[in-house]
Design an enzyme around this catalytic site. Sequence first.
Site, short mmCIF file in Angstrom:
data_model
loop_
_atom_site.label_atom_id
_atom_site.label_comp_id
_atom_site.label_asym_id
_atom_site.label_seq_id
_atom_site.Cartn_x
_atom_site.Cartn_y
_atom_site.Cartn_z
N TYR A 81 -7.76 5.43 -9.60
CA TYR A 81 -6.99 5.83 -8.00
C TYR A 81 -5.58 6.37 -8.14
CZ TYR A 81 -6.70 5.80 -2.93
OH TYR A 81 -6.40 6.44 -1.76
N SER A 124 -1.66 9.24 -0.92
CA SER A 124 -1.92 7.82 -0.61
C SER A 124 -0.36 7.21 -1.06
CB SER A 124 -2.75 7.14 -1.49
OG SER A 124 -2.66 5.85 -1.53
C1 BGC Z 1 -6.27 2.99 -0.29
C2 BGC Z 1 -6.56 1.57 0.46
C3 BGC Z 1 -5.36 1.02 0.37
C4 BGC Z 1 -4.19 1.74 0.94
C5 BGC Z 1 -2.88 0.71 0.88
C6 BGC Z 1 -5.07 3.78 0.20
O1 BGC Z 1 -4.79 4.87 -0.65
O2 BGC Z 1 -7.46 3.69 -0.55
O3 BGC Z 1 -7.73 1.24 -0.07
O4 BGC Z 1 -5.56 -0.16 1.73
O5 BGC Z 1 -3.91 2.62 -0.10
O6 BGC Z 1 -2.80 -0.18 -0.20
#
Ligand code: BGC
Length: 279
Positions: A177, A164
């Site tokens: 996260y 991410s």
């Molecule tokens: C998350 C999303 C978020 C995106 C950008 C992703 O890794 O799961 O919820 O919108 O990152 O911030």
Amino acid sequence: MSSTEGTSRSVIPANLLKGQKALVTGANSGIGKATAIGLGRAGCDVVVNYVAGREDAEQVVDKIKAMGVRAAAYEADVSQEDQVVAMTDRMVEEFGTIDILVANAGLQRDAPITEMTLAQWRKVLDVNLTGQFLCAREATKEFLRRGVVPEVSRSAGKIICMSSVHQIIPWAGHVNYASSKGGVLMMMQTLAQELAPKKIRVNALAPGAIKTPINRQAWETPEAERDLLQLIPYNRVGEPEDIAHAAVGLASDLMDYVVGATLYVDGGMTLFPGFATGG
Ligand code: BGC
């Protein structure tokens, strides 16, 4: 209709990954679903992993089969060692081998730090980081067992970790996260260094904001989408197919010299958009 689903409009070359066997975790929805379909479009036989949402997974399987390749839905919780081992063993038995792993399964359990429970912290780390570790470990065993088959691919196997932008962008209210994705970055690079001599390519995709169920509230109303676009220089919210296309490319021999890289697929979200006018 999305580009990976349409038969005539797809931009994915039909034979790019012909004959390869791909395992995509969390493939019943969102990015995993689009990636599984995209790999099928490129000629892979595909195992569609899911933990909940059997019917959705079966629908993904049907879409992939309609492209003339094999597909099956396997239930497994990627955070459970015995289930991951059973899943990869079954894939080798039923499909012959594993050439491509897309370690995609992931989730969010958001809360400010003072309200975040240990259960929320653990759940996110277990699925997003430990789950990728377990799947990578088991796929690697199979890559090493089989070795390089030159008619299939120049490498013995490809692992794509779904990371991410939050592997490098801190994210208030999402410490579990962001920590899990920061962990994915170092896990991916370490595995890439360890496995490159064995002809195994480990890389990551780092999506930005993609329209999937995980972040629906961030794009589903025009106001939310307008706010979100402030963070995206390319001025559109991503579609799951944007990630599928990158995954197909990264898995292919076109990218054979790409090892230990993170490909940001984020419309420029990691470019510090606030500095376009300030600083
Ligand atoms: C998350 C999303 C978020 C995106 C950008 C992703 O890794 O799961 O919820 O919108 O990152 O911030």
